[in-house]
Scaffold this motif. Structure first.
Motif, short mmCIF file in Angstrom:
data_model
loop_
_atom_site.label_atom_id
_atom_site.label_comp_id
_atom_site.label_asym_id
_atom_site.label_seq_id
_atom_site.Cartn_x
_atom_site.Cartn_y
_atom_site.Cartn_z
N UNK A 51 0.83 -1.21 0.00
CA UNK A 51 0.00 0.00 0.00
C UNK A 51 0.86 1.26 0.00
N UNK A 52 2.01 1.20 0.66
CA UNK A 52 2.92 2.35 0.69
C UNK A 52 3.74 2.47 -0.58
N UNK A 53 3.64 1.48 -1.47
CA UNK A 53 4.42 1.51 -2.70
C UNK A 53 5.85 1.07 -2.52
N UNK A 54 6.14 0.39 -1.40
CA UNK A 54 7.51 -0.02 -1.10
C UNK A 54 7.85 -1.39 -1.64
N UNK A 55 6.85 -2.15 -2.05
CA UNK A 55 7.10 -3.53 -2.44
C UNK A 55 6.18 -3.91 -3.58
N UNK A 56 6.65 -4.81 -4.41
CA UNK A 56 5.83 -5.29 -5.52
C UNK A 56 6.17 -6.75 -5.77
N UNK A 57 5.34 -7.39 -6.56
CA UNK A 57 5.56 -8.79 -6.87
C UNK A 57 6.31 -8.96 -8.18
N UNK A 58 6.21 -10.16 -8.72
CA UNK A 58 6.86 -10.50 -9.98
C UNK A 58 5.88 -10.30 -11.14
N UNK A 80 13.29 1.80 -0.49
CA UNK A 80 11.94 2.07 -0.98
C UNK A 80 10.99 2.34 0.18
N UNK A 81 11.24 1.72 1.32
CA UNK A 81 10.38 1.96 2.48
C UNK A 81 10.63 3.33 3.10
N UNK A 82 11.76 3.97 2.73
CA UNK A 82 12.11 5.28 3.28
C UNK A 82 12.13 6.37 2.23
N UNK A 83 11.80 6.03 0.99
CA UNK A 83 11.92 6.99 -0.11
C UNK A 83 13.13 6.65 -0.93
N UNK A 84 13.05 6.84 -2.24
CA UNK A 84 14.14 6.44 -3.13
C UNK A 84 15.38 7.30 -2.90
N UNK A 85 16.58 6.70 -3.02
CA UNK A 85 17.82 7.46 -2.84
C UNK A 85 18.14 8.32 -4.05
N UNK A 86 19.13 9.18 -3.89
CA UNK A 86 19.55 10.06 -4.98
C UNK A 86 20.28 9.27 -6.07
N UNK A 87 20.39 9.84 -7.29
CA UNK A 87 21.06 9.14 -8.40
C UNK A 87 22.53 8.86 -8.08
N UNK A 88 23.09 7.88 -8.80
CA UNK A 88 24.47 7.45 -8.61
C UNK A 88 25.39 8.18 -9.59
N UNK A 89 26.57 8.52 -9.12
CA UNK A 89 27.60 9.03 -10.03
C UNK A 89 28.88 8.25 -9.75
N UNK A 90 29.24 7.39 -10.66
CA UNK A 90 30.43 6.57 -10.49
C UNK A 90 30.13 5.27 -9.77
N UNK A 91 31.08 4.33 -9.87
CA UNK A 91 30.91 3.04 -9.23
C UNK A 91 31.29 3.12 -7.76
N UNK A 92 30.53 2.43 -6.91
CA UNK A 92 30.85 2.42 -5.48
C UNK A 92 31.47 1.10 -5.05
N UNK A 93 31.25 0.04 -5.83
CA UNK A 93 31.90 -1.25 -5.62
C UNK A 93 32.29 -1.81 -6.98
N UNK A 94 33.30 -2.65 -6.98
CA UNK A 94 33.78 -3.20 -8.25
C UNK A 94 32.73 -4.02 -8.98
N UNK A 95 31.81 -4.63 -8.22
CA UNK A 95 30.78 -5.48 -8.84
C UNK A 95 29.42 -4.80 -8.88
#
Length: 458
Positions: A51-58, A80-95
């Motif tokens: 209902x909060x839009x935090x979860x969905x199915x397949x 998603x339960x707290x609001x979407x995060x800001x966009x990414x700039x650059x890689x934060x982990x190698x994978x």
């Protein structure tokens, strides 16, 4: 039967807890069709986040509640339960490629100190597709929701996060094994507990009846199109502000719920508990009872839904501690208690059984257990009870050694290595009834008191 006093129009009167009319239970919402057999609390949590839009199915319209969650999926659910995060700039982990669907969630978590990753040679990896275990999920959720916790050391690094959940009554540490992978329904339940605790100011382990004037519970319910009933004993003292424990006690194939209520001895020993005694369905001749229909899958036995309905009804009507729900049973009722405890692992705090086994091959989560069985019992072979002991020990991550514990009259021993969810094995030798007859399948006179003392100690 125990009674409690209520005030009506300024007068005191004794009220025996019985329902006057059958109630067609309004079941917890079914957010996805494949959650029909899930614990109603998990269904409520998934529906809440949906209902909060935090979860969905397949795409197939299903949720796949028993599937495991990987590390990337869990972080998505957290953010998603707290609001979407800001966009990414650059890689934060190698994978974690910058254009990966999970990159915004993973990189935001790294920036906020929620995750660190794994050092593998010269690279730092997140391992997004690795199934997440409870210890990791608890840490991520605790830090995401603002708690400042100093991590523990060594193999016990997760302990401070677990303690924080216990302290806030968000999730009992006894309800999971830290290194066990978390399923989709349990991941949703964990996050829903955080959201409701932080945003709705709800105490997750308090039932909906807490903080309200007690409402007389219906003891006749319509479940699966059938009218079902149970007997109910109330605590000698109860409060709408302080949650009480609940025992659901199941009778066997040939004794009714009224009969076991007399000989179990639970009403005498458990004065501070609500105790429900469900009635199984009798055969056409009225000579025997059953808790399942022929051909029922092990984890979808017919009357698991009846158990759920009783807990849901009592939780709405009274103040119940949802972390202290217990089951007990004798003979076929012991088999069903063991089966319910396996199907509702992590929900039921403990089971206690006399003369019963299970058809389960494994359990869905940890549950403390006291298993009482006479090696000479022919109605419930001792080998089957030993199998139940071993299944429960594996689910609770117990070791193979044990030490004697009370009561000595039942020859009890507690398995080591699982203090949160102990397994107490009692291969007693009592086989003489009060009338002097030999019957190894009997319910020992000490059993009711021993069971309640076991529950009290958890």
């Amino acid at each position: 039967m125990r009674k409690h006093a209520v005030v009506v129009g300024g007068c005191m009167m004794a009220m025996i807890l019985t329902g006057l009319f059958p109630q067609s239970l309004i079941a917890a919402p079914l957010p996805f069709p494949d959650m029909e057999h899930s614990w109603y609390g998990y269904r409520e949590s998934v529906a809440y986040l949906q209902k909060k839009g935090s979860i969905s199915g397949y795409p197939d319209g299903l949720f796949h509640p028993k599937d495991t969650v990987n590390r990337a999926e869990f972080l998505k659910l957290v953010f998603r339960s707290r609001g979407n995060p800001e966009p990414v700039s650059g890689e934060c982990f190698s994978d974690v490629p910058e254009d990966a669907w999970f990159a915004p969630f993973v990189c935001a978590a790294k920036r906020r100190g929620i995750i660190k990753g794994y050092d593998v040679g010269s690279r730092t990896l997140f391992k997004p597709e690795q199934p997440i275990v409870f210890a990791e999920a608890v840490k991520m959720a605790v830090l995401a929701y603002g708690s400042e916790i100093a991590e523990g050391s060594g193999e016990q690094w997760y302990k401070p996060y677990v303690a924080d959940l216990d302290r806030q009554n968000i999730l009992a540490s006894s309800s999971y094994v830290p290194w066990e992978p978390i399923s989709r329904e349990r991941a949703a339940d964990l996050i829903a507990r955080f959201v409701r605790h932080n945003e709705d100011r709800v105490i997750p382990n308090h039932s909906p009846g807490c903080g309200k004037a007690p409402a007389k519970a219906f003891t006749t319910l319509t479940v699966g199109g059938r009218e079902r009933s149970y007997l109910l004993s109330a605590p000698a003292h109860f409060s709408s502000e302080t949650p009480s424990s609940l025992i659901v006690a199941f009778h066997g194939r040939t004794n009714s719920n009224e009969q076991v209520r007399k000989y179990f001895g639970l009403d005498r020993a458990a004065e501070d508990y609500y105790i429900a005694y469900p009635a199984a369905i009798a055969n056409d001749a009225g000579t025997s009872f059953s808790w399942s229909d022929p051909g029922d899958p092990s984890y979808e036995l017919r009357d698991i839904a009846f158990f759920d309905a009783i807990v849901e009804e009592l939780g709405k009507s009274y103040c119940i501690d949802m972390d202290r729900i217990f089951v007990a049973g004798h003979s076929l009722g012991a088999w069903f208690s063991n089966s319910v405890a396996c199907a509702r692992g992590g929900v039921i705090r403990a089971s206690a059984t006399v003369g019963g086994s299970t058809t389960m091959k494994g359990c869905t989560g940890p549950t403390a257990a006291m298993i009482i069985n006479n090696p000479k019992d022919q109605s419930s072979p001792h080998a089957a009870a030993e199998t139940m002991r071993d299944i429960r020990g594996a689910a609770n991550a117990c070791g193979g050694t044990s030490k004697p514990v009370d009561p000595t009259s039942l020859s009890c021993a507690e398995y080591q290595g699982c203090p949160e969810n102990p397994v107490v094995w009692c291969p007693h030798t009592i086989d003489t009834g009060r009338n002097g007859s030999k019957y190894p399948h009997l319910w020992p006179d000490d059993a009711g008191k021993a069971i309640v003392e076991f529950f009290d100690g958890l």
